[in-house]
Design a protein around this motif. Structure first.
Motif, PDB file in Angstrom:
ATOM      1  N   LEU A 143      30.870  48.804  42.254  1.00 34.80           N
ATOM      2  CA  LEU A 143      32.220  48.891  42.805  1.00 34.80           C
ATOM      3  C   LEU A 143      32.570  47.630  43.599  1.00 34.80           C
ATOM      4  CD1 LEU A 143      32.275  52.643  43.952  1.00 34.80           C
ATOM      5  CD2 LEU A 143      33.452  51.651  41.981  1.00 34.80           C
ATOM      6  N   GLU A 144      31.619  47.119  44.353  1.00 34.76           N
ATOM      7  CA  GLU A 144      31.868  45.893  45.114  1.00 34.76           C
ATOM      8  C   GLU A 144      32.079  44.707  44.191  1.00 34.76           C
ATOM      9  OE1 GLU A 144      28.481  45.667  47.673  1.00 34.76           O
ATOM     10  OE2 GLU A 144      29.336  47.014  49.194  1.00 34.76           O
ATOM     11  N   GLY A 145      31.317  44.665  43.097  1.00 35.67           N
ATOM     12  CA  GLY A 145      31.488  43.591  42.122  1.00 35.67           C
ATOM     13  C   GLY A 145      32.858  43.640  41.464  1.00 35.67           C
ATOM     14  N   LEU A 146      33.310  44.863  41.141  1.00 37.00           N
ATOM     15  CA  LEU A 146      34.638  45.023  40.556  1.00 37.00           C
ATOM     16  C   LEU A 146      35.710  44.631  41.570  1.00 37.00           C
ATOM     17  CD1 LEU A 146      36.501  45.932  38.295  1.00 37.00           C
ATOM     18  CD2 LEU A 146      36.248  48.281  39.114  1.00 37.00           C
ATOM     19  N   ARG A 147      35.530  45.050  42.805  1.00 36.50           N
ATOM     20  CA  ARG A 147      36.486  44.683  43.866  1.00 36.50           C
ATOM     21  C   ARG A 147      36.637  43.173  43.968  1.00 36.50           C
ATOM     22  NH1 ARG A 147      33.722  45.454  49.273  1.00 36.50           N
ATOM     23  NH2 ARG A 147      32.791  43.518  48.517  1.00 36.50           N
ATOM     24  N   ASP A 148      35.510  42.458  43.970  1.00 36.30           N
ATOM     25  CA  ASP A 148      35.548  41.005  44.116  1.00 36.30           C
ATOM     26  C   ASP A 148      36.172  40.336  42.896  1.00 36.30           C
ATOM     27  OD1 ASP A 148      34.318  41.421  46.528  1.00 36.30           O
ATOM     28  OD2 ASP A 148      32.310  40.837  45.847  1.00 36.30           O
ATOM     29  N   PHE A 149      35.914  40.895  41.711  1.00 38.48           N
ATOM     30  CA  PHE A 149      36.508  40.326  40.502  1.00 38.48           C
ATOM     31  C   PHE A 149      38.029  40.499  40.527  1.00 38.48           C
ATOM     32  CE2 PHE A 149      38.142  40.906  36.169  1.00 38.48           C
ATOM     33  CZ  PHE A 149      37.862  39.641  35.662  1.00 38.48           C
ATOM     34  N   VAL A 150      38.478  41.692  40.855  1.00 34.29           N
ATOM     35  CA  VAL A 150      39.921  41.942  40.897  1.00 34.29           C
ATOM     36  C   VAL A 150      40.589  41.065  41.948  1.00 34.29           C
ATOM     37  CG1 VAL A 150      41.682  43.695  41.409  1.00 34.29           C
ATOM     38  CG2 VAL A 150      39.722  44.263  39.961  1.00 34.29           C
ATOM     39  N   ALA A 151      39.900  40.836  43.066  1.00 30.63           N
ATOM     40  CA  ALA A 151      40.449  39.980  44.122  1.00 30.63           C
ATOM     41  C   ALA A 151      40.625  38.538  43.662  1.00 30.63           C
ATOM     42  CB  ALA A 151      39.549  40.028  45.354  1.00 30.63           C
ATOM     43  N   SER A 152      39.880  38.142  42.628  1.00 33.08           N
ATOM     44  CA  SER A 152      39.976  36.766  42.123  1.00 33.08           C
ATOM     45  C   SER A 152      41.184  36.578  41.201  1.00 33.08           C
ATOM     46  CB  SER A 152      38.699  36.387  41.366  1.00 33.08           C
ATOM     47  OG  SER A 152      38.648  37.031  40.092  1.00 33.08           O
ATOM     48  N   LEU A 153      41.824  37.680  40.808  1.00 37.15           N
ATOM     49  CA  LEU A 153      42.976  37.621  39.913  1.00 37.15           C
ATOM     50  C   LEU A 153      44.263  37.502  40.731  1.00 37.15           C
ATOM     51  CD1 LEU A 153      41.846  40.532  37.548  1.00 37.15           C
ATOM     52  CD2 LEU A 153      41.497  38.079  37.188  1.00 37.15           C
ATOM     53  N   LYS A 154      45.259  36.831  40.170  1.00 33.69           N
ATOM     54  CA  LYS A 154      46.474  36.517  40.932  1.00 33.69           C
ATOM     55  C   LYS A 154      47.633  37.472  40.684  1.00 33.69           C
ATOM     56  CE  LYS A 154      46.477  32.562  38.919  1.00 33.69           C
ATOM     57  NZ  LYS A 154      46.816  31.203  38.433  1.00 33.69           N
ATOM     58  N   THR A 155      47.579  38.273  39.642  1.00 36.77           N
ATOM     59  CA  THR A 155      48.778  39.012  39.226  1.00 36.77           C
ATOM     60  C   THR A 155      48.580  40.523  39.156  1.00 36.77           C
ATOM     61  OG1 THR A 155      48.181  38.657  36.903  1.00 36.77           O
ATOM     62  CG2 THR A 155      49.670  37.047  37.916  1.00 36.77           C
ATOM     63  N   VAL A 156      47.593  41.046  39.888  1.00 37.80           N
ATOM     64  CA  VAL A 156      47.347  42.486  39.885  1.00 37.80           C
ATOM     65  C   VAL A 156      48.360  43.180  40.784  1.00 37.80           C
ATOM     66  CG1 VAL A 156      45.697  44.320  40.403  1.00 37.80           C
ATOM     67  CG2 VAL A 156      44.896  42.170  39.408  1.00 37.80           C
ATOM     68  N   LYS A 157      49.186  44.031  40.203  1.00 41.82           N
ATOM     69  CA  LYS A 157      50.221  44.738  40.945  1.00 41.82           C
ATOM     70  C   LYS A 157      49.774  46.115  41.399  1.00 41.82           C
ATOM     71  CE  LYS A 157      53.016  41.363  40.339  1.00 41.82           C
ATOM     72  NZ  LYS A 157      53.237  40.450  41.478  1.00 41.82           N
ATOM     73  N   ARG A 158      48.775  46.641  40.735  1.00 45.24           N
ATOM     74  CA  ARG A 158      48.277  47.983  41.074  1.00 45.24           C
ATOM     75  C   ARG A 158      46.820  48.069  40.641  1.00 45.24           C
ATOM     76  NH1 ARG A 158      49.978  52.955  42.612  1.00 45.24           N
ATOM     77  NH2 ARG A 158      49.288  54.818  41.500  1.00 45.24           N
ATOM     78  N   PHE A 159      46.013  48.717  41.463  1.00 43.17           N
ATOM     79  CA  PHE A 159      44.589  48.894  41.195  1.00 43.17           C
ATOM     80  C   PHE A 159      44.294  50.339  41.533  1.00 43.17           C
ATOM     81  CE2 PHE A 159      40.083  47.285  42.561  1.00 43.17           C
ATOM     82  CZ  PHE A 159      39.540  47.828  41.417  1.00 43.17           C
ATOM     83  N   GLU A 160      43.861  51.122  40.545  1.00 47.32           N
ATOM     84  CA  GLU A 160      43.708  52.545  40.800  1.00 47.32           C
ATOM     85  C   GLU A 160      42.432  53.126  40.227  1.00 47.32           C
ATOM     86  OE1 GLU A 160      47.107  54.583  39.218  1.00 47.32           O
ATOM     87  OE2 GLU A 160      47.098  53.407  37.381  1.00 47.32           O
ATOM     88  N   VAL A 161      41.936  54.124  40.931  1.00 45.23           N
ATOM     89  CA  VAL A 161      40.785  54.904  40.495  1.00 45.23           C
ATOM     90  C   VAL A 161      41.299  56.100  39.704  1.00 45.23           C
ATOM     91  CG1 VAL A 161      38.942  56.430  41.281  1.00 45.23           C
ATOM     92  CG2 VAL A 161      39.285  54.214  42.404  1.00 45.23           C
ATOM     93  N   LEU A 162      40.775  56.266  38.499  1.00 47.52           N
ATOM     94  CA  LEU A 162      41.109  57.433  37.689  1.00 47.52           C
ATOM     95  C   LEU A 162      39.905  58.380  37.714  1.00 47.52           C
ATOM     96  CD1 LEU A 162      42.744  55.759  34.544  1.00 47.52           C
ATOM     97  CD2 LEU A 162      43.846  56.488  36.666  1.00 47.52           C
ATOM     98  N   PRO A 163      40.019  59.532  38.340  1.00 51.32           N
ATOM     99  CA  PRO A 163      38.881  60.456  38.414  1.00 51.32           C
ATOM    100  C   PRO A 163      38.486  60.976  37.032  1.00 51.32           C
ATOM    101  CG  PRO A 163      40.567  61.016  40.044  1.00 51.32           C
ATOM    102  CD  PRO A 163      41.179  60.028  39.110  1.00 51.32           C
ATOM    103  N   TYR A 164      37.216  60.914  36.742  1.00 55.90           N
ATOM    104  CA  TYR A 164      36.665  61.482  35.513  1.00 55.90           C
ATOM    105  C   TYR A 164      37.013  62.962  35.419  1.00 55.90           C
ATOM    106  CZ  TYR A 164      32.896  63.750  32.791  1.00 55.90           C
ATOM    107  OH  TYR A 164      32.177  64.535  31.927  1.00 55.90           O
ATOM    108  N   HIS A 165      37.353  63.417  34.213  1.00 50.63           N
ATOM    109  CA  HIS A 165      37.594  64.832  33.998  1.00 50.63           C
ATOM    110  C   HIS A 165      36.956  65.260  32.673  1.00 50.63           C
ATOM    111  CE1 HIS A 165      40.624  64.077  30.888  1.00 50.63           C
ATOM    112  NE2 HIS A 165      41.161  63.165  31.687  1.00 50.63           N
TER     113      HIS A 165
END
Length: 252
Positions: free
Chosen positions: A185-207
């Motif tokens: 999760l921390e690795g994903l957080r850091d990767f997304v933070a490196s992107l410039k155009t992310v307007k929304r970042f969301e967790v989709l709960p497994y079902h």
């Protein structure tokens, strides 16, 4: 010249979570990945489904245009929408000619930096207002176990969209014991933070709503016994991913 034919799994008239506003959603057939938690295994095959042209889809979709407030429009999903890239290009050409907002929901698996592919993708990119990109897990080896494929080209796609100033929403399915490791999760957080155009970042709960389909199709369900995440587990993931930083324009 005759229109290109697409293979469509299903159509949804009033989608509210697959892009801004209310949307008409086209679910296409075909996907190479075999995500263990996939709830639409009937979309994997390119066989079956409805054969439709872009014009036929537009004729159905346009009836609902009055409901497309707050940036609503058409979203193409899957399966994996990029498996039918030529069809999506023609559909989105039609949509843009009518001033309709377009979204592409993709896991990025077919993406390639090969010049021939990139030429097609660039055309699609120019016709797409928002990309909804699913990133399954940041660790490549775990991604191979989870989906059967590498994620290197998927991360390349995210960077390519960012470099080309294309808006995107990033999604991550939270599966207890599978995608909830703190380091991942921390690795994903850091990767997304490196992107410039992310307007929304969301967790989709497994079902487990799609489990019955596996039995009907005679496919073994790999995550039998895995329960959906609790509210506390979802909040923990949101806290680690720092998703609250990415509010963007929700259009609802």
């Amino acid at each position: 010249m005759s229109e290109i034919i697409g293979r469509v799994n299903s159509l949804e008239s009033f989608g509210s979570v697959d892009g801004p506003g209310v949307r008409y959603i086209v679910f296409l057939k075909g996907c190479h990945m075999r995500c263990k938690y996939c709830h639409n295994p009937e979309t994997w095959s390119m066989e079956g489904g409805m054969e439709m042209t872009p014009s036929q889809i537009m004729e159905k979709a346009i009836r609902f245009k009055a409901y497309w407030k707050n940036g609503g429009g058409i979203t193409v999903s899957g399966g994996e929408a990029l498996c039918q890239i030529d069809f999506v290009i023609e559909l989105f050409k039609l949509a843009k000619s009518k001033g309709i907002n377009t979204c592409l929901d993709t896991s990025g698996n077919p993406f390639s930096m090969d010049p021939e592919y990139l030429k097609k993708f660039d055309e699609l990119m120019s016709l797409t207002d928002t990309f909804l990109l699913d990133i399954k897990i940041i660790d490549d080896e775990k991604h191979k176990i989870l989906t059967g494929w590498t994620n290197k080209n998927i991360l390349e796609l995210a960077k390519y969209l960012s470099d080309n100033n294309k808006d995107m929403w990033i999604r991550n399915v939270l599966v207890p014991g599978v995608t909830d490791d703190q380091e991942d999760l921390e690795g994903l957080r850091d990767f997304v933070a490196s992107l410039k155009t992310v307007k929304r970042f969301e967790v989709l709960p497994y079902h487990t709503l799609g489990v019955v389909k596996y039995a009907e199709l005679g496919i073994k369900y790999e995550l039998e016994g895995v329960l959906p995440p609790t509210k506390e587990e979802i909040q923990r993931a949101n806290d680690i991913l720092e998703t609250e930083k990415y509010q963007g324009y929700l259009g609802r």
